[in-house]
Design a protein around this motif. Sequence first.
Motif, PDB file in Angstrom:
ATOM      1  N   MET A   1      29.249  37.442  42.278  1.00 46.93           N
ATOM      2  CA  MET A   1      28.431  37.180  43.470  1.00 46.93           C
ATOM      3  C   MET A   1      28.941  35.940  44.203  1.00 46.93           C
ATOM      4  SD  MET A   1      25.802  35.086  44.675  1.00 46.93           S
ATOM      5  CE  MET A   1      24.736  34.450  43.379  1.00 46.93           C
ATOM      6  N   LYS A   2      29.168  34.875  43.453  1.00 51.10           N
ATOM      7  CA  LYS A   2      29.576  33.618  44.105  1.00 51.10           C
ATOM      8  C   LYS A   2      30.968  33.727  44.719  1.00 51.10           C
ATOM      9  CE  LYS A   2      26.393  30.579  41.785  1.00 51.10           C
ATOM     10  NZ  LYS A   2      26.090  29.708  40.663  1.00 51.10           N
ATOM     11  N   GLY A   3      31.873  34.379  43.989  1.00 56.03           N
ATOM     12  CA  GLY A   3      33.231  34.552  44.523  1.00 56.03           C
ATOM     13  C   GLY A   3      33.205  35.401  45.789  1.00 56.03           C
ATOM     14  N   THR A   4      32.416  36.453  45.761  1.00 56.03           N
ATOM     15  CA  THR A   4      32.331  37.344  46.924  1.00 56.03           C
ATOM     16  C   THR A   4      31.736  36.602  48.114  1.00 56.03           C
ATOM     17  OG1 THR A   4      31.975  39.193  45.415  1.00 56.03           O
ATOM     18  CG2 THR A   4      31.380  39.552  47.717  1.00 56.03           C
ATOM     19  N   LEU A   5      30.678  35.855  47.818  1.00 55.65           N
ATOM     20  CA  LEU A   5      29.998  35.123  48.888  1.00 55.65           C
ATOM     21  C   LEU A   5      30.982  34.192  49.617  1.00 55.65           C
ATOM     22  CD1 LEU A   5      26.519  33.568  48.498  1.00 55.65           C
ATOM     23  CD2 LEU A   5      28.342  32.156  49.394  1.00 55.65           C
ATOM     24  N   LEU A   6      31.754  33.435  48.831  1.00 59.26           N
ATOM     25  CA  LEU A   6      32.690  32.503  49.465  1.00 59.26           C
ATOM     26  C   LEU A   6      33.781  33.257  50.224  1.00 59.26           C
ATOM     27  CD1 LEU A   6      33.026  29.718  46.729  1.00 59.26           C
ATOM     28  CD2 LEU A   6      31.580  29.741  48.771  1.00 59.26           C
ATOM     29  N   ALA A   7      34.250  34.376  49.646  1.00 54.65           N
ATOM     30  CA  ALA A   7      35.276  35.164  50.345  1.00 54.65           C
ATOM     31  C   ALA A   7      34.721  35.694  51.673  1.00 54.65           C
ATOM     32  CB  ALA A   7      35.738  36.325  49.458  1.00 54.65           C
ATOM     33  N   HIS A   8      33.486  36.178  51.641  1.00 53.98           N
ATOM     34  CA  HIS A   8      32.893  36.714  52.875  1.00 53.98           C
ATOM     35  C   HIS A   8      32.664  35.608  53.907  1.00 53.98           C
ATOM     36  CE1 HIS A   8      31.302  40.664  50.854  1.00 53.98           C
ATOM     37  NE2 HIS A   8      32.621  40.570  50.890  1.00 53.98           N
TER      38      HIS A   8
END
Length: 445
Positions: A359-366
Amino acid sequence: MIKLNINNSGIRDHELSMVQPMVETAYRTLMERTGAGSEMLGWLNLPFEYDKEEFARIKAAAKRIQEQSEVLVSIGIGGSYLGARAGIEFTKGPFANQLTGDGVEVYFAGSNISSDYVQNIFDIIGDRDFSVNVISKSGTTTEPAVAFRLFKEKLEAKYGREGAKSRIYATTDAKKGALRGLAVEEGYETFVVPDATGGRFSCLTAVGLLPMAAAGMDIDQVMQGCADACTKYNNPDLMTNDAMLYAAMRFLMLMKGKSVEILANYEPSLTMFGEWYKQLMAESEGKDGKGLFPVSANFSTDLHSIGQFIQDGSRTMFETVLWVEQSRHDLTVPNDPANVDGLNFAAGRTMQYMNEKAMKGTLLAHVDGGVPNLILTVDRLCDYTFGELVYFFWKSLAISGYMIGVNPFDQPGVEAYKKNMFALLGKPGYEDAKEALEARLSVLD
Ligand code: PA5
């Protein structure tokens, strides 16, 4: 407990200060019942003003269904279906029907016009005992009406006319509509969709409560969560009221040119909650050429499909992550001495830990890809938080709807397809429209 984190939204403090007065105006309009659609505010104080006698009957009916049947077929569409299904999956997971425990299996019919779908439910029921809850506020909606005829015929074939009647529960308008008429004539046990409650605001009335209770949910806890949210989100202050803050953020995103909100989850138990959210937002705000288009995404599954678009496609959206802090179970990644898959770096980690990193990795990528992010955190998925979250979304949406200047409580656009369908099916009264539509459709032949 619901928390909203806006630190990755790109919205700055002064922007929030600028919209605070607008939130206050919308809040006053809602609470003083002076805005458009104010006759449809039955949900506003629902957790304190619901019919206690009916609530007790719902619990008794659920118990009777559990005693008499292995399966409940819940028939309804839109607001007469989505909330119950969302609640059952929210609390019991996507395999609720295979892991029923203390409740019956609940299958939802009447939300499409597919023979294959109905036949599948017939096949799943097989020789087992079943009951039916037919739900329609208007009592005239085509999809549930067709499904009800089919399941009523099945019930009558299995239990006889009288036996069938004692297994049918009708949830509809208190006085009017075809379903009310039929229920009175046949003597079904009935429950009421209150006058002042639109379909998408009805899941914590008998509409949703009976199927949820039959499935084994604790509806006292659901109402308690709703009541606590009603008390908590009871002021217009953006600094202390996250429901207002969420409304303001959605408004500001629209002002900044965003046209799509993605409600993303990382728990398959929330897939149907995403469907419920889509109806709530779309029917409430999508009118007069305005509104955010609501989309739901189930991660990490959808990161392998629409994830590409979210990261890199046209920049029209922002994302609200509905994050669950504690999973119900804590499985751990096993160690494998051979480590052929190279996964031992995660051995000993819980899946919840890995999900959080995803979730956190995706959030930052988005965010890096130009998709602003909000995080809405709930501590866990249970009956209580379902009631809490439903009220949070209702209250927030009412405010953002008034802020963009629409009536959040009507849905005139839903009628257009129905008129055309009735005309094409040859319903009496639609003869002129039929001719004109058929002429237009001739190009499809
Ligand atoms: O939100 C709404 O009002 C709609 O989605 C309705 O719930 C849906 O059309 C079903 O209507 P009814 O309960 O009258 O069959």
